[in-house]
Design a protein around this motif. Sequence first.
Motif, short mmCIF file in Angstrom:
data_model
loop_
_atom_site.label_atom_id
_atom_site.label_comp_id
_atom_site.label_asym_id
_atom_site.label_seq_id
_atom_site.Cartn_x
_atom_site.Cartn_y
_atom_site.Cartn_z
N ALA A 104 -13.55 28.70 71.22
CA ALA A 104 -14.23 27.82 72.18
C ALA A 104 -14.82 26.60 71.49
O ALA A 104 -16.02 26.34 71.57
CB ALA A 104 -15.32 28.59 72.92
N PRO A 105 -13.99 25.81 70.80
CA PRO A 105 -14.53 24.64 70.12
C PRO A 105 -15.16 23.64 71.07
O PRO A 105 -16.07 22.90 70.70
CB PRO A 105 -13.30 24.05 69.42
CG PRO A 105 -12.15 24.54 70.22
CD PRO A 105 -12.53 25.91 70.68
N GLU A 106 -14.67 23.63 72.33
CA GLU A 106 -15.17 22.65 73.29
C GLU A 106 -16.61 22.93 73.71
O GLU A 106 -17.28 22.06 74.28
CB GLU A 106 -14.27 22.62 74.53
CG GLU A 106 -14.34 23.85 75.43
CD GLU A 106 -13.51 25.02 74.90
OE1 GLU A 106 -13.45 26.05 75.60
OE2 GLU A 106 -12.93 24.91 73.80
N ARG A 107 -17.11 24.13 73.43
CA ARG A 107 -18.50 24.45 73.79
C ARG A 107 -19.48 24.10 72.66
O ARG A 107 -20.69 24.19 72.83
CB ARG A 107 -18.62 25.93 74.14
CG ARG A 107 -17.83 26.28 75.40
CD ARG A 107 -18.21 27.65 75.94
NE ARG A 107 -17.51 27.94 77.18
CZ ARG A 107 -17.87 27.49 78.38
NH1 ARG A 107 -18.94 26.72 78.49
NH2 ARG A 107 -17.17 27.80 79.45
N GLY A 108 -18.94 23.74 71.54
CA GLY A 108 -19.80 23.40 70.41
C GLY A 108 -20.12 21.92 70.34
O GLY A 108 -19.43 21.08 70.93
N VAL A 109 -21.20 21.62 69.63
CA VAL A 109 -21.55 20.24 69.28
C VAL A 109 -21.72 20.21 67.77
O VAL A 109 -22.58 20.91 67.22
CB VAL A 109 -22.85 19.79 69.97
CG1 VAL A 109 -23.29 18.43 69.44
CG2 VAL A 109 -22.68 19.75 71.47
N SER A 110 -20.88 19.47 67.11
CA SER A 110 -20.85 19.48 65.65
C SER A 110 -21.94 18.60 65.06
O SER A 110 -21.96 17.38 65.25
CB SER A 110 -19.49 19.00 65.15
OG SER A 110 -19.52 18.85 63.74
N ALA A 111 -22.83 19.23 64.31
CA ALA A 111 -23.85 18.47 63.58
C ALA A 111 -23.21 17.60 62.50
O ALA A 111 -23.71 16.51 62.19
CB ALA A 111 -24.87 19.42 62.96
N ILE A 112 -22.10 18.08 61.97
CA ILE A 112 -21.38 17.29 60.96
C ILE A 112 -20.84 16.01 61.58
O ILE A 112 -20.90 14.93 60.98
CB ILE A 112 -20.25 18.12 60.32
CG1 ILE A 112 -20.84 19.24 59.46
CG2 ILE A 112 -19.34 17.23 59.48
CD1 ILE A 112 -19.82 20.20 58.90
N ALA A 113 -20.32 16.12 62.81
CA ALA A 113 -19.82 14.92 63.49
C ALA A 113 -20.94 13.93 63.76
O ALA A 113 -20.77 12.71 63.61
CB ALA A 113 -19.14 15.32 64.80
N ILE A 114 -22.11 14.44 64.14
CA ILE A 114 -23.26 13.55 64.37
C ILE A 114 -23.61 12.80 63.09
O ILE A 114 -23.76 11.57 63.08
CB ILE A 114 -24.46 14.37 64.87
CG1 ILE A 114 -24.19 14.94 66.26
CG2 ILE A 114 -25.73 13.49 64.89
CD1 ILE A 114 -25.25 15.94 66.73
N ALA A 115 -23.70 13.55 62.00
CA ALA A 115 -24.05 12.92 60.72
C ALA A 115 -22.99 11.93 60.29
O ALA A 115 -23.30 10.82 59.83
CB ALA A 115 -24.25 14.00 59.66
N ALA A 116 -21.72 12.31 60.45
CA ALA A 116 -20.63 11.44 60.02
C ALA A 116 -20.60 10.14 60.81
O ALA A 116 -20.40 9.05 60.24
CB ALA A 116 -19.30 12.18 60.16
N LEU A 117 -20.80 10.23 62.12
CA LEU A 117 -20.81 9.02 62.95
C LEU A 117 -21.96 8.09 62.55
O LEU A 117 -21.77 6.87 62.47
CB LEU A 117 -20.95 9.40 64.42
CG LEU A 117 -19.68 9.86 65.14
CD1 LEU A 117 -20.02 10.44 66.50
CD2 LEU A 117 -18.70 8.70 65.28
N ALA A 118 -23.12 8.66 62.32
CA ALA A 118 -24.28 7.83 61.94
C ALA A 118 -24.04 7.14 60.60
O ALA A 118 -24.28 5.93 60.46
CB ALA A 118 -25.53 8.70 61.87
N ILE A 119 -23.55 7.88 59.64
CA ILE A 119 -23.31 7.31 58.31
C ILE A 119 -22.22 6.25 58.37
O ILE A 119 -22.33 5.18 57.76
CB ILE A 119 -22.95 8.42 57.30
CG1 ILE A 119 -24.16 9.35 57.10
CG2 ILE A 119 -22.50 7.82 55.98
CD1 ILE A 119 -23.85 10.63 56.35
#
Length: 380
Positions: free
Chosen positions: A192-207
């Motif tokens: 169920a990847p669609e139910r997750g929110v990736s903290a790594i993606a958040i950090a990567a987008l910000a950086i």
Amino acid sequence: MKQLLAIPGGSGREKQVAKFIKAELLAAGAEESWFRLDKANKLGPIDDAEVGNLVVTIPGTIDAPRRLLMAHMDTVPLCVGCTPVKKGEVLESKEKDLGLGADNRAGCAVVLNAACEILRKNLPHPPLTLLFTIEEEIGLHGARNLQTSLLKKPALAFNWDGGSPTKLTVGAIGGYRFFIDAHGIASHAGVAPERGVSAIAIAALAIAKLQKGGWLGKVTKRKKSGSANVGVVTGGAATNVVCDLVKIKAEARSHDLTFLNEMVAQIETAFHDAVKEVKNIDGETGSVEITGRLDYEPFRLADDDPSVEVAQQTIAALGYESELAVANGGLDANWLFRHGIPTVSFGCGQRNPHMSTEQLNIEWFHQACDIGLNIAVAAV
């Protein structure tokens, strides 16, 4: 000098260094009533820090304004446990994987030598305050949390910490430190990847946004400049779990306090905006927690500041030529300036600080000792 270098004493572990300094001064003729320890160790980031800043106030024998001589006692972890040895015209660590710790035991030795020479030889001198600070290497916390009332309002102030003894550091950069927690929502990355929110993606987008916008690395905007760096990123435990927590450590620096505040705002905004961009199938987002602190404000002393003029005149009287410099790293002098005590910083012979190849140039160190003694006796 070798005795000071050999004492283990990283940040928060300066007790034995302070004990050695006190013993040397007492043996030279100091009185017990001159010594005080403040409570800066209770206010810094190390819960079990051993000791506070050591302050020694020496009564004057001539009618002249009080002078402050100071240095920090701690070393970086790389230098703890070294065995100093002489090799030609330098001192270095016998252990090839350890640094020497001349940053900043050499500074302590310069101040200690000046005071001991005065006491042993009964040299005329103005009222003196000696200050040996803690926790400089981890953010100038000793100077930041200094009990300034113990200093007895010095009119002139001088710090020893650096390379060439004739380089006068009269200004330094300001620095802000971030601790950022990016929170996501954990989920099975295969089922169920669609139910997750990736903290790594958040950090990567910000950086990535900061990098693309020119707010990382060397930062130059509208003729103002600084630097910013994301230095530590940790998070995740398994590839089959959408990561729900990333911890980030970052910093920003500038000689311009207004621009430093602008960089801080840009970094915070980038992370808050990134949170909004990463959603799961239910429209849920993660969150971000940002804590930070101003480690030190930038400062610049005027060329005609009394401490600057005395420093230059002292060096000239000894036959040396001085140079004025502004540092891109923080110094205890940043916080002394903030406390209302403009302070000039001298070098004392260190080379390659914070490296296993660190050395102490013996000739430069002796020059620094000559300068320190002449400052202390108010030769000019």
